[in-house]
Design a protein around this motif. Structure first.
Motif, PDB file in Angstrom:
ATOM      1  N   PHE A   9     -94.890   9.355 -51.283  1.00 25.08           N
ATOM      2  CA  PHE A   9     -94.156  10.358 -51.899  1.00 25.08           C
ATOM      3  C   PHE A   9     -95.348  10.752 -53.032  1.00 25.08           C
ATOM      4  N   ASP A  10     -96.332  10.125 -53.260  1.00 24.75           N
ATOM      5  CA  ASP A  10     -97.253  10.643 -54.605  1.00 24.75           C
ATOM      6  C   ASP A  10     -98.154  11.666 -54.264  1.00 24.75           C
ATOM      7  N   THR A  11     -98.146  12.776 -54.882  1.00 28.35           N
ATOM      8  CA  THR A  11     -98.843  13.938 -54.649  1.00 28.35           C
ATOM      9  C   THR A  11    -100.479  13.815 -54.979  1.00 28.35           C
ATOM     10  N   LYS A  12    -100.579  12.686 -56.068  1.00 29.89           N
ATOM     11  CA  LYS A  12    -102.074  12.543 -56.208  1.00 29.89           C
ATOM     12  C   LYS A  12    -102.775  11.770 -55.161  1.00 29.89           C
TER      13      LYS A  12
ATOM     14  N   VAL B 280     -87.475   2.306 -50.137  1.00 26.89           N
ATOM     15  CA  VAL B 280     -86.676   2.172 -51.246  1.00 26.89           C
ATOM     16  C   VAL B 280     -85.390   2.983 -51.362  1.00 26.89           C
ATOM     17  N   LEU B 281     -84.056   2.805 -51.169  1.00 27.64           N
ATOM     18  CA  LEU B 281     -82.976   3.420 -51.236  1.00 27.64           C
ATOM     19  C   LEU B 281     -82.728   4.248 -52.191  1.00 27.64           C
ATOM     20  N   GLU B 282     -81.700   4.893 -52.366  1.00 28.21           N
ATOM     21  CA  GLU B 282     -81.366   5.779 -53.612  1.00 28.21           C
ATOM     22  C   GLU B 282     -80.720   4.944 -54.557  1.00 28.21           C
ATOM     23  N   ASP B 283     -80.052   4.008 -54.223  1.00 20.60           N
ATOM     24  CA  ASP B 283     -79.418   3.037 -55.258  1.00 20.60           C
ATOM     25  C   ASP B 283     -80.404   1.785 -55.511  1.00 20.60           C
TER      26      ASP B 283
ATOM     27  N   ASP C 281    -102.276  17.136 -50.008  1.00 28.81           N
ATOM     28  CA  ASP C 281    -101.867  18.047 -49.164  1.00 28.81           C
ATOM     29  C   ASP C 281    -100.303  18.357 -49.305  1.00 28.81           C
ATOM     30  N   MET C 282     -99.661  17.609 -50.080  1.00 30.65           N
ATOM     31  CA  MET C 282     -98.548  17.869 -50.335  1.00 30.65           C
ATOM     32  C   MET C 282     -98.376  18.805 -51.688  1.00 30.65           C
ATOM     33  N   LYS C 283     -97.642  19.947 -51.647  1.00 31.34           N
ATOM     34  CA  LYS C 283     -97.537  20.957 -52.600  1.00 31.34           C
ATOM     35  C   LYS C 283     -96.642  20.364 -53.912  1.00 31.34           C
ATOM     36  N   SER C 284     -95.778  19.680 -53.412  1.00 27.46           N
ATOM     37  CA  SER C 284     -94.874  19.027 -54.482  1.00 27.46           C
ATOM     38  C   SER C 284     -94.096  17.652 -53.932  1.00 27.46           C
ATOM     39  N   ALA C 285     -93.595  16.852 -54.771  1.00 29.20           N
ATOM     40  CA  ALA C 285     -93.289  15.514 -54.277  1.00 29.20           C
ATOM     41  C   ALA C 285     -92.043  15.769 -53.369  1.00 29.20           C
ATOM     42  N   PRO C 286     -91.886  14.847 -52.246  1.00 29.37           N
ATOM     43  CA  PRO C 286     -90.849  15.062 -51.412  1.00 29.37           C
ATOM     44  C   PRO C 286     -89.679  14.679 -52.019  1.00 29.37           C
ATOM     45  N   GLN C 287     -88.498  15.276 -51.531  1.00 29.04           N
ATOM     46  CA  GLN C 287     -86.996  15.139 -52.079  1.00 29.04           C
ATOM     47  C   GLN C 287     -86.650  13.851 -51.279  1.00 29.04           C
TER      48      GLN C 287
ATOM     49  N   ARG D  94     -79.610   7.192 -47.986  1.00 29.74           N
ATOM     50  CA  ARG D  94     -80.838   8.302 -48.426  1.00 29.74           C
ATOM     51  C   ARG D  94     -81.862   7.506 -49.054  1.00 29.74           C
ATOM     52  N   ILE D  95     -83.228   7.936 -48.659  1.00 26.28           N
ATOM     53  CA  ILE D  95     -84.228   7.250 -49.232  1.00 26.28           C
ATOM     54  C   ILE D  95     -85.005   8.028 -50.103  1.00 26.28           C
ATOM     55  N   LYS D  96     -85.422   7.106 -51.261  1.00 26.10           N
ATOM     56  CA  LYS D  96     -86.209   7.950 -52.311  1.00 26.10           C
ATOM     57  C   LYS D  96     -87.753   7.760 -52.560  1.00 26.10           C
ATOM     58  N   ASP D  97     -88.132   6.641 -51.838  1.00 25.76           N
ATOM     59  CA  ASP D  97     -89.421   6.296 -51.767  1.00 25.76           C
ATOM     60  C   ASP D  97     -89.684   5.278 -50.593  1.00 25.76           C
ATOM     61  N   ILE D  98     -91.258   5.274 -50.333  1.00 24.44           N
ATOM     62  CA  ILE D  98     -91.843   4.607 -49.403  1.00 24.44           C
ATOM     63  C   ILE D  98     -93.130   3.907 -49.735  1.00 24.44           C
ATOM     64  N   VAL D  99     -93.257   2.590 -50.061  1.00 28.71           N
ATOM     65  CA  VAL D  99     -94.560   2.243 -50.715  1.00 28.71           C
ATOM     66  C   VAL D  99     -95.278   1.263 -49.824  1.00 28.71           C
TER      67      VAL D  99
END
Length: 494
Positions: free
Chosen positions: A259-262, A325-328, A266-272, A241-246
């Motif tokens: 994942f940053d809405t700022k 960045v994985l979930e762990d 165009d993203m209404k909310s931060a991706p899960q 599971r992936i929680k972020d890509i930087v």
């Protein structure tokens, strides 16, 4: 005080938990790099494995291949000579991993009415099944000779048509090769480790890879491995599971999260967080549509299909890294030369908005990590790969255990900075200089003594010559003029 029965039962339980796996059994190491393959004019990248037996029943009569590892396929497969006649594989004649002729092997036996385990796993190979002798070649260095591990009467598939590379090492959850090796006690258990390397054309690198059946290469990874459960219901059972890509700009050091809405309004909310399956069936990564669009905007990417896999191309020369960045918390970073190759092609695949296929982490991901799978416990491990490993150190991967990376001997500050060597070198060098100076001094003294001795001898010689006076010869009276008798008479007269 515990009773004797307690100790007996505990001993029995311990024995039952350890006897099942003989963890003293050494693993089987098979390297991955380019080599000559059977009935092909070009060198091909893959696992060094032979199949079949000729009339001489020797290793030289085997049909050697370069097989591509597969984490979803369960069978060892080889391309028949007729494969490219029906295949849609690009550059098929140079990409099969070799060609196999079952009628040239004296040990091949065809199975009739065989039902494959891969029928429901999007398998694109078609052909027939049988059994033959496999030869797993252990070849640590390209300049050294190879030894072989024979796996007789092993199930293989002879591929006659398909759209993928037919020569494959089937390492799925029901891998017949692992079952044969573990069932015959040739390895400790159904464990397997893979570093796919970067020596193939799509990756464009020079680092070779390796398979380790029943073990892992402790020098190929660093740090503590991260453990994840397998999902055997997936086509690719290993997923994370992936929680972020930087994206990190290597010049300025600034970070930008996809994942940053700022940064991406165009993203209404931060991706899960999302699940991505690890696969060797393709090179690029297939990420969610919105994340892919953010990547395109961040690096001015554009669509491209140079490699036939819809990998994106960068319009400008960006010097950046990409970190997944994985979930762990485990982070996998793609360096600039991987994120953008010499042709500006990225390892990120374009994705349509209505695409509902699984998200994938392809061979580009496996080029940065070391994967270790335990099919006896349905767990797998990921660790940071050591790209350039000068030592091959395969060790047994006992089921239900955690792999450990090789730790180099610890050094104190003086050792790590080379100060001890410098001091020892200085002392030895100083002693050498002193010894050399002493020898020169002794030689000078000897020559000085010789010169002094010569001078002393010369002075003594001169002094002796000066002291030696020449005496004149003594004068003697002449012979008497008269006889003795006359003299006597003379004395008588007087």
């Amino acid at each position: 005080m515990p009773s004797l029965a307690f100790f007996v039962s505990a001993t029995v339980l311990f024995a039952q938990s350890t006897v099942a796996f003989n963890c003293s059994t050494k693993p089987v190491y098979v390297d991955i790099h380019k080599r000559a393959v059977h009935d092909s004019p070009v060198f091909q990248y893959g696992s060094f494995i032979g199949v079949g037996t000729g009339e001489t029943a020797s290793a030289t009569s085997a049909q050697n291949h370069s097989l591509w590892p597969s984490l979803s396929q369960n069978y060892m497969s080889f391309g028949a000579h007729s494969y490219c006649q029906k295949s849609t594989l690009s550059k098929c004649a140079d990409s099969t991993g070799g060609f196999y002729s079952s009628n040239q092997s004296t040990t091949f036996i065809e199975y009739k009415d065989f039902k494959t385990l891969d029928a429901d796993s999007n398998n694109t190979l078609e052909g027939y099944f049988g059994q033959d002798t496999l030869r797993l070649y252990t070849h640590f260095f390209e300049t050294d000779g190879a030894s072989q591990t024979l796996v007789e009467n092993s199930t293989i598939e002879v591929a006659t048509s398909g759209a993928i590379v037919p020569g494959r090492v089937g390492m799925g959850p029901s891998s017949t090769l692992l079952q044969d090796l573990a069932g015959r006690e040739m390895i400790a258990g159904k464990t397997y480790s893979l570093y796919i390397g970067q020596g193939f054309d799509r990756a464009g690198g020079k680092v070779n890879g390796s398979n380790v059946f029943g073990g892992y290469d402790s020098g190929r990874f660093t740090g503590i491995p991260h453990q994840y459960p397998m999902n055997i219901n997936n086509v690719n059972p290993m997923s994370v599971r992936i929680k972020d890509i930087v994206i990190t700009n290597t010049m300025s050091g600034t970070n930008q999260s996809l994942f940053d809405t700022k940064d991406f309004p165009d993203m209404k909310s931060a991706p899960q967080t999302f699940e991505a399956q690890i696969t060797t069936e393709q090179f690029p990564l297939s990420l969610p549509y919105q994340i892919t669009q953010n990547f395109i905007k961040a690096l001015n990417g554009q669509k491209d299909n140079y490699w036939g896999d819809n990998s994106l191309k960068l319009a400008q020369n960006h010097n950046a890294t990409l970190s997944i960045v994985l979930e762990d918390g485990f982070t996998v970073t793609f360096p600039p030369e991987v994120l953008r190759n010499a042709s500006n092609i990225t390892p990120i695949q374009n994705r349509d908005e209505d695409d509902n296929t699984p998200f994938l982490l392809g061979s580009a991901f496996l080029g940065q990590v070391y994967l270790m799978a335990d099919y006896d416990s349905n767990n797998f491990f990921l660790a940071e790969a050591v790209q350039k490993n000068n030592m091959v150190m395969p060790v047994t991967f006992c089921p239900k255990s955690t792999p450990e990376a090789y730790e180099r001997p610890k050094q104190n500050q003086w050792q790590s900075q080379g100060l001890i060597g410098a001091v020892i070198g200085g002392v030895i060098g100083g002693l050498g200089c002193i010894g050399a100076l002493y020898c020169l001094y002794v030689s000078w003294l000897r020559k000085s003594d010789e010169r002094r001795l010569k001078r002393d001898l010369a002075r003594n010689e001169a002094a002796k010559l000066e002291q030696m006076d020449v005496e004149p010869a003594p004068s003697f009276e002449g012979p008497p003029t008269k006889s003795v008798k006359e003299k006597v008479m003379f004395w008588k007269k007087g």
